[in-house]
Motif scaffolding. Sequence first.
Motif, PDB file in Angstrom:
ATOM      1  N   CYS A 291       9.985 -11.238   5.943  1.00  0.00           N
ATOM      2  CA  CYS A 291      11.340 -10.535   5.665  1.00  0.00           C
ATOM      3  C   CYS A 291      12.377 -10.739   6.414  1.00  0.00           C
ATOM      4  O   CYS A 291      12.194 -10.964   7.740  1.00  0.00           O
TER       5      CYS A 291
ATOM      6  N   GLY B 246       8.921  -2.891  -5.563  1.00  0.00           N
ATOM      7  CA  GLY B 246       9.318  -3.883  -6.245  1.00  0.00           C
ATOM      8  C   GLY B 246       9.312  -3.819  -7.954  1.00  0.00           C
ATOM      9  O   GLY B 246      10.160  -3.789  -8.598  1.00  0.00           O
TER      10      GLY B 246
ATOM     11  N   GLY C 206      14.813  -5.119  -6.166  1.00  0.00           N
ATOM     12  CA  GLY C 206      13.340  -5.035  -6.697  1.00  0.00           C
ATOM     13  C   GLY C 206      13.008  -6.400  -6.579  1.00  0.00           C
ATOM     14  O   GLY C 206      11.839  -6.711  -6.050  1.00  0.00           O
ATOM     15  N   ALA C 207      13.690  -7.316  -7.096  1.00  0.00           N
ATOM     16  CA  ALA C 207      13.414  -8.838  -6.918  1.00  0.00           C
ATOM     17  C   ALA C 207      13.284  -9.236  -5.233  1.00  0.00           C
ATOM     18  O   ALA C 207      12.321  -9.900  -5.110  1.00  0.00           O
ATOM     19  N   TYR C 208      13.990  -8.893  -4.411  1.00  0.00           N
ATOM     20  CA  TYR C 208      14.018  -8.894  -2.819  1.00  0.00           C
ATOM     21  C   TYR C 208      12.726  -8.479  -2.522  1.00  0.00           C
ATOM     22  O   TYR C 208      11.908  -9.413  -1.705  1.00  0.00           O
ATOM     23  N   LEU C 209      12.185  -7.382  -3.136  1.00  0.00           N
ATOM     24  CA  LEU C 209      11.007  -6.663  -2.329  1.00  0.00           C
ATOM     25  C   LEU C 209       9.846  -7.509  -3.134  1.00  0.00           C
ATOM     26  O   LEU C 209       8.938  -7.893  -2.531  1.00  0.00           O
ATOM     27  N   LEU C 210       9.820  -7.895  -4.136  1.00  0.00           N
ATOM     28  CA  LEU C 210       8.614  -8.893  -4.671  1.00  0.00           C
ATOM     29  C   LEU C 210       8.775 -10.256  -3.929  1.00  0.00           C
ATOM     30  O   LEU C 210       7.805 -10.357  -3.643  1.00  0.00           O
TER      31      LEU C 210
ATOM     32  N   VAL D  37      12.131  -2.807 -10.686  1.00  0.00           N
ATOM     33  CA  VAL D  37      12.441  -3.742 -11.886  1.00  0.00           C
ATOM     34  C   VAL D  37      12.252  -2.983 -13.040  1.00  0.00           C
ATOM     35  O   VAL D  37      12.738  -3.244 -14.062  1.00  0.00           O
TER      36      VAL D  37
ATOM     37  N   ARG E 262       5.403  -3.120  -0.650  1.00  0.00           N
ATOM     38  CA  ARG E 262       6.741  -3.883  -1.047  1.00  0.00           C
ATOM     39  C   ARG E 262       6.361  -4.483  -2.491  1.00  0.00           C
ATOM     40  O   ARG E 262       7.424  -4.306  -3.407  1.00  0.00           O
TER      41      ARG E 262
END
Length: 71
Positions: free
Chosen positions: A54, A17, A42-46, A21, A13
């Motif tokens: 999650c 992410g 990308g921000a959510y995965l980071l 980004v 993840r």
Amino acid sequence: MKRNVGKVERLFRALGGLMLVTCAVLAPLPLAIRVATFGVLGAYLLFSALAGSCLGYALMGRSTCPLEPGR
């Protein structure tokens, strides 16, 4: 929120992410489209990689995190 993401998945993840980004910064698209597509995901995965939880997994009752001994 309870941790429900395992270590290997957290690594993937975080890498995903970072790649998204990077795409948000470098993609030859208008800024609004880059931020709305690549940046938000990308921000959510980071965030989920750093937090270890999650929201989607919590809603489905799923977990990839191994059970800790004594719990």
